[in-house]
Design a protein around this motif. Structure first.
Motif, mmCIF file in Angstrom:
data_model
loop_
_atom_site.group_PDB
_atom_site.id
_atom_site.type_symbol
_atom_site.label_atom_id
_atom_site.label_comp_id
_atom_site.label_asym_id
_atom_site.label_seq_id
_atom_site.Cartn_x
_atom_site.Cartn_y
_atom_site.Cartn_z
ATOM 1 N N GLY A 1 17.098 42.608 51.168
ATOM 2 C CA GLY A 1 18.529 42.714 51.353
ATOM 3 C C GLY A 1 19.058 44.117 51.103
ATOM 4 N N LYS A 2 20.337 44.278 51.395
ATOM 5 C CA LYS A 2 21.014 45.557 51.215
ATOM 6 C C LYS A 2 22.469 45.286 50.913
ATOM 7 N N SER A 3 22.978 45.943 49.870
ATOM 8 C CA SER A 3 24.393 45.822 49.544
ATOM 9 C C SER A 3 25.182 46.891 50.293
ATOM 10 N N GLY A 4 26.494 46.875 50.135
ATOM 11 C CA GLY A 4 27.324 47.880 50.796
ATOM 12 C C GLY A 4 27.739 47.436 52.181
ATOM 13 N N THR A 5 28.065 48.432 53.019
ATOM 14 C CA THR A 5 28.530 48.156 54.378
ATOM 15 C C THR A 5 27.671 48.922 55.376
ATOM 16 N N PRO A 6 27.004 48.254 56.304
ATOM 17 C CA PRO A 6 26.909 46.785 56.372
ATOM 18 C C PRO A 6 25.949 46.244 55.323
ATOM 19 N N ALA A 7 26.182 44.995 54.947
ATOM 20 C CA ALA A 7 25.282 44.333 54.000
ATOM 21 C C ALA A 7 24.329 43.429 54.773
ATOM 22 N N TYR A 8 23.104 43.328 54.283
ATOM 23 C CA TYR A 8 22.103 42.475 54.908
ATOM 24 C C TYR A 8 21.489 41.573 53.849
ATOM 25 N N SER A 9 21.261 40.311 54.212
ATOM 26 C CA SER A 9 20.707 39.346 53.268
ATOM 27 C C SER A 9 19.399 38.780 53.782
ATOM 28 N N CYS A 10 18.556 38.345 52.845
ATOM 29 C CA CYS A 10 17.290 37.703 53.182
ATOM 30 C C CYS A 10 17.284 36.268 52.652
ATOM 31 N N TYR A 11 16.498 35.429 53.291
ATOM 32 C CA TYR A 11 16.435 34.025 52.916
ATOM 33 C C TYR A 11 14.977 33.587 52.804
ATOM 34 N N ILE A 12 14.649 33.072 51.624
ATOM 35 C CA ILE A 12 13.318 32.538 51.343
ATOM 36 C C ILE A 12 13.500 31.054 51.080
ATOM 37 N N ARG A 13 13.040 30.222 51.996
ATOM 38 C CA ARG A 13 13.403 28.802 51.873
ATOM 39 C C ARG A 13 12.307 27.871 52.384
ATOM 40 N N HIS A 14 12.282 26.695 51.745
ATOM 41 C CA HIS A 14 11.426 25.586 52.192
ATOM 42 C C HIS A 14 9.945 25.968 52.246
ATOM 43 N N ASN A 15 9.483 26.676 51.224
ATOM 44 C CA ASN A 15 8.053 26.943 51.082
ATOM 45 C C ASN A 15 7.517 26.078 49.943
ATOM 46 N N THR A 16 6.386 25.435 50.163
ATOM 47 C CA THR A 16 5.828 24.535 49.165
ATOM 48 C C THR A 16 4.357 24.852 48.917
ATOM 49 N N ILE A 17 4.034 25.030 47.640
ATOM 50 C CA ILE A 17 2.644 25.188 47.205
ATOM 51 C C ILE A 17 2.226 23.902 46.509
ATOM 52 N N ARG A 18 1.118 23.334 46.958
ATOM 53 C CA ARG A 18 0.582 22.137 46.292
ATOM 54 C C ARG A 18 -0.853 22.414 45.875
ATOM 55 N N GLY A 19 -1.101 22.303 44.580
ATOM 56 C CA GLY A 19 -2.451 22.530 44.077
ATOM 57 C C GLY A 19 -2.992 21.299 43.392
ATOM 58 N N ASN A 20 -4.199 21.426 42.878
ATOM 59 C CA ASN A 20 -4.766 20.278 42.169
ATOM 60 C C ASN A 20 -4.163 20.185 40.765
ATOM 61 N N ASP A 21 -4.401 19.095 40.111
ATOM 62 C CA ASP A 21 -3.748 18.806 38.831
ATOM 63 C C ASP A 21 -4.587 19.163 37.615
ATOM 64 N N SER A 22 -5.792 19.695 37.810
ATOM 65 C CA SER A 22 -6.681 19.875 36.666
ATOM 66 C C SER A 22 -7.024 21.326 36.346
ATOM 67 N N SER A 23 -6.916 22.246 37.290
ATOM 68 C CA SER A 23 -7.295 23.631 37.035
ATOM 69 C C SER A 23 -6.650 24.541 38.071
ATOM 70 N N GLY A 24 -6.717 25.867 37.818
ATOM 71 C CA GLY A 24 -6.236 26.830 38.801
ATOM 72 C C GLY A 24 -4.892 27.420 38.437
ATOM 73 N N ALA A 25 -4.405 28.329 39.319
ATOM 74 C CA ALA A 25 -3.126 29.011 39.133
ATOM 75 C C ALA A 25 -2.265 28.778 40.360
ATOM 76 N N PHE A 26 -1.100 28.189 40.164
ATOM 77 C CA PHE A 26 -0.173 27.909 41.252
ATOM 78 C C PHE A 26 1.189 28.455 40.834
ATOM 79 N N GLU A 27 1.577 29.564 41.446
ATOM 80 C CA GLU A 27 2.721 30.316 40.928
ATOM 81 C C GLU A 27 3.532 30.921 42.067
ATOM 82 N N GLY A 28 4.863 30.820 41.950
ATOM 83 C CA GLY A 28 5.755 31.460 42.908
ATOM 84 C C GLY A 28 5.869 30.706 44.212
ATOM 85 N N GLY A 29 6.601 29.580 44.193
ATOM 86 C CA GLY A 29 6.806 28.839 45.423
ATOM 87 C C GLY A 29 7.464 29.678 46.498
#
Length: 464
Positions: free
Chosen positions: A275-303
């Motif tokens: 994104g960028k503030s000021g004039t003109p301003a620009y926005s970014c959208y991070i949406r509807h991302n899903t991480i599914r990992g196992n339940d016993s081990s590993g690293a699952f971070e930052g959807g």
């Protein structure tokens, strides 16, 4: 076409009418390269529309030696490069740009593939000193590689919908990068960067770009991947009016992943701005991302975003409806690990994590600053043992949010904080704590049903 390009004069313009498809004939197959006469060439579509189809037999273009290739209104499809010798890299199923310049306007690169062993850039590979690729409009879709399913860049520049200096183009031109995937092949070549893989201090400037349904799909089980949309290791990245959504993380042999970081973006030792503030301003959208990992081990971070070291600055925009599930899953919206994080006017909402930090997880906070209308919207739902709803998890030892100026969050509450422990010192807020009564704009997740906590005017936790 291969022969025409080889004998073309400098600044020649070649028009393609209809489809040219590679065959087994030696004169009609193999990658297209410049000859000795031309330093600059333009290849454009005529009527009917120009299509270059490599038919799975080779890469389509190789541009090297400081040459400049301009492509207009063309479709490039079915390019392919095989696996390189063990221990080396290969890539660029559609185009390999080595120390040269490619300009593309309203072009499509689709269904191109680099092999699945240490290959980079299913559609485009950018490498070598001075390499530059400028893209305006068009689409990159259905491409595959070991890393950088759509585009891979090492040490050059990738500018999308900008001028030659990387400033956003005022036109409404949009570039779509879709259905581009990477694969972890199980031989030490992890699949990262479904849409774009960037390393070696490259420079990315993306504007009016929509990235969707990119990520990792592999037969290896278990598997590891980073950056469903973008993987950025070193260098800089500036994203304006960019949307990254619906990251894909699938295994075809049953089971699942043992490590996934960054459903939309993974950054490491990089300076990343959204994104960028000021004039003109620009926005970014991070949406509807899903991480599914196992339940016993590993690293699952930052959807939505995983940021390791470096800086992450976000101006305006939204990070919403992202999710991370599995063993010790952290940071539904953002997981920050030794990163300097700035939120200025950004809204983070409706994200979840199964272990901690539904909105933002401070794995190891270097700094976390909030300004303006930045909001990590408190959920109306109560955290449970298996789901954390859009809260901010603050660990020790840095354990604080720094406030710049008066906060004006949506709905009046800037965030709901879940501390690692409920000690009354050190403070959880710093900076302009009392300006505009900022400290009253934060809520605290209660540790149990019988206690209520708040933040006092010193920025410290206080039991009510």
């Amino acid at each position: 076409l291969k022969k025409v390009v080889e004998i073309a004069d400098n600044n020649a313009i070649i028009t393609i009418n209809g489809t040219i498809q590679a065959t087994n004939n030696a004169d009609n197959s193999g990658e297209i390269t410049f000859g000795t006469l031309a330093n600059k060439l333009t290849i454009q579509s005529g009527s009917p529309a120009g299509i270059l189809d490599a038919n799975g037999k080779s890469r389509i273009f190789k541009v090297e030696g400081g040459k400049t290739l301009t492509l207009k209104n063309l479709t490039l499809q079915n390019g392919a490069v095989p696996n390189p010798p063990y221990g080396s890299r290969g890539g660029g199923g559609g185009i390999l740009v080595d120390g040269s310049t490619v300009r593309m306007t309203n072009c499509t690169i689709k269904d191109c593939k680099a092999g699945e062993q240490s290959t980079v850039g299913g559609a485009i590979r950018i490498e070598g000193a001075g390499a530059k690729v400028y893209i305006a409009g068009g689409e990159i879709s259905g491409n595959r590689a070991n890393r950088g399913g759509g585009i891979s860049i090492s040490g050059g520049k990738l500018y999308i919908n900008t001028d030659d200096s990387g400033n956003p183009n005022d036109s409404s031109t949009q570039t779509n990068i879709t259905n581009s995937l990477v694969a972890d092949n199980g031989y030490g070549y992890r699949g990262d960067g479904g849409a774009i893989y960037s390393d070696s201090n490259s420079e990315l400037k993306l504007h009016n770009t929509k990235i969707s349904r990119c990520g990792s799909k592999t037969s290896r089980n278990p598997s590891t991947t980073q950056g469903g949309g973008l993987y950025i290791n070193g260098g800089t990245a500036v994203l304006t009016s960019v949307e990254i959504s619906q990251g894909i993380f699938e295994t075809t042999g049953g089971g699942g992943y043992d490590s996934v970081q960054g459903g939309a973006i993974y950054s490491e030792n990089a300076d990343v701005t959204l994104g960028k503030s000021g004039t003109p301003a620009y926005s970014c959208y991070i949406r509807h991302n899903t991480i599914r990992g196992n339940d016993s081990s590993g690293a699952f971070e930052g959807g939505g975003i995983y940021s390791y070291k470096g800086t992450l600055k976000i101006y305006g925009g939204k990070i919403e409806f992202n999710k991370v599930e599995g063993h010790l899953a952290k940071g539904g919206g953002i997981a920050q690990n030794e990163t300097n994080l700035l939120l200025d006017g950004t809204v983070i909402t409706d994200n979840t994590a199964s272990y901690r930090g539904g909105g933002v997880d401070g794995l190891n906070i270097r700094s976390f600053t909030m300004e303006g209308s930045a909001t990590v919207t408190p959920s109306t739902q109560t955290n449970t043992s298996t789901v954390k709803y859009n809260d901010v998890y603050l660990p020790r030892p840095l354990y604080r949010i720094t406030i710049e100026g008066e906060l004006t969050p949506e709905g009046g509450t800037a965030a709901r904080i879940t501390p690692e422990d409920y000690a009354t010192t050190p403070p959880v807020l710093a900076g302009d704590i009392t300006t505009g009564s900022n400290y009253t704009k934060f809520k605290v997740t209660p540790p149990n049903d019988s206690e209520e906590w708040k933040i006092d005017s010193n920025g410290c936790l206080k039991k009510q």
